[in-house]
Scaffold this motif. Structure first.
Motif, short mmCIF file in Angstrom:
data_model
loop_
_atom_site.label_atom_id
_atom_site.label_comp_id
_atom_site.label_asym_id
_atom_site.label_seq_id
_atom_site.Cartn_x
_atom_site.Cartn_y
_atom_site.Cartn_z
N UNK A 99 4.03 11.12 -3.01
CA UNK A 99 2.94 10.26 -2.58
C UNK A 99 2.13 10.99 -1.51
N UNK A 100 0.88 10.60 -1.38
CA UNK A 100 0.06 11.04 -0.25
C UNK A 100 -0.33 9.79 0.52
N UNK A 101 -0.61 9.94 1.81
CA UNK A 101 -0.85 8.75 2.61
C UNK A 101 -1.63 9.07 3.88
N UNK A 126 0.27 9.37 -7.09
CA UNK A 126 -0.39 9.92 -8.29
C UNK A 126 0.39 9.57 -9.55
N UNK A 127 -0.33 9.47 -10.65
CA UNK A 127 0.33 9.23 -11.93
C UNK A 127 1.20 10.41 -12.30
N UNK A 183 -1.03 4.58 -8.37
CA UNK A 183 -0.74 3.31 -7.70
C UNK A 183 -1.18 3.41 -6.25
N UNK A 184 -1.80 2.32 -5.76
CA UNK A 184 -2.16 2.21 -4.35
C UNK A 184 -1.30 1.13 -3.70
N UNK A 185 -0.88 1.41 -2.49
CA UNK A 185 0.00 0.48 -1.77
C UNK A 185 -0.35 0.52 -0.29
N UNK A 186 -0.30 -0.64 0.37
CA UNK A 186 -0.69 -0.71 1.78
C UNK A 186 0.37 -1.50 2.56
N UNK A 187 1.38 -0.81 3.12
CA UNK A 187 2.34 -1.50 3.97
C UNK A 187 1.88 -1.56 5.43
N UNK A 188 2.02 -2.75 6.01
CA UNK A 188 1.74 -2.98 7.43
C UNK A 188 3.09 -3.20 8.11
N UNK A 189 3.40 -2.37 9.11
CA UNK A 189 4.68 -2.45 9.80
C UNK A 189 4.48 -3.11 11.17
#
Length: 355
Positions: free
Chosen positions: A98-100, A183-184, A270-276
C-alpha cells in the motif's frame, strides 16, 4: 464451546436522540463492544459533503508527481507524518502492499530536551504544494471525525454503565489520519503478496473510525473472530467501520478487546481512510489498568483465538510503561529508515526488542 461472530453489527447512532430507542442502541453497542470489537456506525452526523470532498481528492492525491510525493515524504518528518510508498511499511515482519499519506491534527512542534523522547511525535503536517483543496478536505474531515469520536465515546461509556465523559481524559491533543491506496494486484502473478496490510491490532489510537472509500464491489478488509475464522467487512455506503484500539482494551481490563484484522489486495485498486483517535502520550500502563479496574474487574472476558494472541501488542503485553513510548516503538519498527534517521538513540533497542 466458544461462540463467535460471523458478521459485523450496524449501530444506528440516530437512536441516541430518541428516548424510546436509546436503550436498544446501548444494548446493541454493548454487544459489539464486548463480543466483536468491530462495528459499523450509520446516521453518524458527519456531513455528507465533508466525506464526499475527501473521497474526491483521493485520486488527485495519489496521482501527484513523484517529486511532489518525495517533497512530503514521511522520512522527512520526525513526527512520522507524510507520504510513504508501496512496501515501505511492515506488519508482522512483512512488507505491506500500500501507499499512504499520514496527516494529523495540525499542531506546532513543542519538544525540547527536557521532555520525553516520545513527545517528538507531536508536530505539524507536511502538505503537498499547489493543492490547497487537499489540505482543506483533510482538515475539515479531521475536525468532523474528532467531534464524532467524542460523541461516540459518551455512548460507549453509557453502554458500559459508566457516566458520559468517563473516557475523554484519556484522549490526546492530536489525532491521526491515513489516506491509503492499495494498488490492484497484477493478474496471473502468484508470486506477488496479497498482503495489503498484515494481521494486526490497532496500536495507533484509542478508537479507529474507518471510511472504506471505494465502491461496494471492492473488498479486502477482514476481521479475525474468536474461533479463528476471517470475517469479511464489506463496504456499507454511508457508514464508518469502527474498532477498538489497544489502549482501550487495557483501560477496560480486557472486557473490550482490540480485534485482529487485515487487508488483502485484490483485482481492484482500493482507497481507505482510517482516523485514529489519539491517546494521551503520558498515559501509563498502571494508570490505564487501575483507573476503571473496580468497574471492569468482575466482568467476564471473552476468549480469543490463538492467532489473535500472537499478534504484536506492545502496550498490552510489552515492557514499556507509557503509551507514548509504546507508540514510538511501533512507529520506529514500522518505518525503519525514518526511525534510524530521527531516533538513533533507541533504534537498535526497538528493532531488536520483540517484547
Amino acid at each position: 464451546m466458544t461462540t463467535s461472530f460471523s458478521e459485523i453489527p450496524v449501530i444506528d447512532l440516530s437512536q441516541a436522540d430518541d428516548k424510546a430507542n436509546k436503550a436498544n442502541l446501548l444494548n446493541s453497542l454493548r454487544y459489539a463492544l464486548t463480543e466483536v470489537g468491530f462495528l459499523y456506525v450509520s446516521n453518524h452526523g458527519v456531513p455528507t459533503t465533508t466525506v464526499e470532498k475527501l473521497v474526491a481528492v483521493l485520486p488527485t492525491l495519489f496521482d501527484l508527481e513523484d517529486d511532489v510525493k518525495k517533497s512530503v515524504a514521511l522520512e522527512n518528518s520526525l513526527h512520522f507524518l507524510g507520504y510513504s510508498g508501496v512496501g515501505s511499511e511492515n506488519t508482522g515482519g512483512k512488507a505491506d502492499r500500500r501507499e499512504q499519506f499520514e496527516f494529523a491534527t495540525e499542531l506546532t512542534k513543542t519538544w525540547n530536551p527536557g521532555l520525553p523522547l516520545y513527545e517528538r511525535l507531536r508536530g505539524p503536517n507536511q502538505w503537498p504544494s499547489g493543492s490547497p483543496e487537499i489540505r482543506y478536505a483533510v482538515e475539515s474531515y479531521i475536525t468532523e471525525l474528532s467531534r464524532l469520536g467524542e460523541r461516540f465515546l459518551d455512548l460507549v461509556a453509557q453502554a458500559l454503565s459508566l457516566s458520559p465523559g468517563t473516557f475523554q481524559p484519556f484522549l490526546s491533543d492530536q489525532h491521526r489520519l491515513k489516506l491509503v491506496h492499495y494498488p490492484a494486484l497484477p493478474a496471473d502473478d502468484p508470486t506477488i503478496s496479497q498482503q495489503g496490510v498484515g494481521p494486526h491490532k490497532d496500536s495507533s489510537g484509542w478508537w479507529t473510525f474507518l471510511l472504506q472509500a471505494s465502491p461496494p464491489e471492492v473488498k479486502g478488509l477482514q476481521v479475525l473472530n474468536k474461533v479463528g475464522d476471517w470475517v469479511n467487512v464489506p463496504v456499507v455506503p454511508g457508514t464508518f467501520v469502527v474498532n477498538i484500539g489497544q489502549a482501550f482494551e487495557v483501560v477496560t481490563n480486557g472486557v473490550c478487546k482490540a480485534t485482529t484484522h487485515r487487508v488483502l489486495s485484490g483485482p481492484h485498486e482500493r482507497y481507505s481512510v482510517p482516523f485514529f483517535q489519539g491517546v494521551r502520550r503520558n498515559l501509563t500502563k498502571t494508570e490505564a489498568v487501575d483507573t476503571l479496574k473496580a468497574h471492569f474487574g468482575s466482568l467476564n472476558i471473552g476468549q480469543e483465538s490463538d492467532e489473535g494472541h500472537a499478534i504484536d501488542s506492545a502496550f498490552v503485553k510489552g515492557k514499556y510503561d507509557t503509551w507514548g513510548e509504546s507508540q514510538l516503538r511501533t512507529k520506529v519498527r514500522s518505518h525503519r529508515e525514518n526511525g534510524k534517521k530521527f531516533y538513533p538513540e533507541v533504534y537498535d533497542q526497538y528493532i531488536n526488542d520483540d517484547a
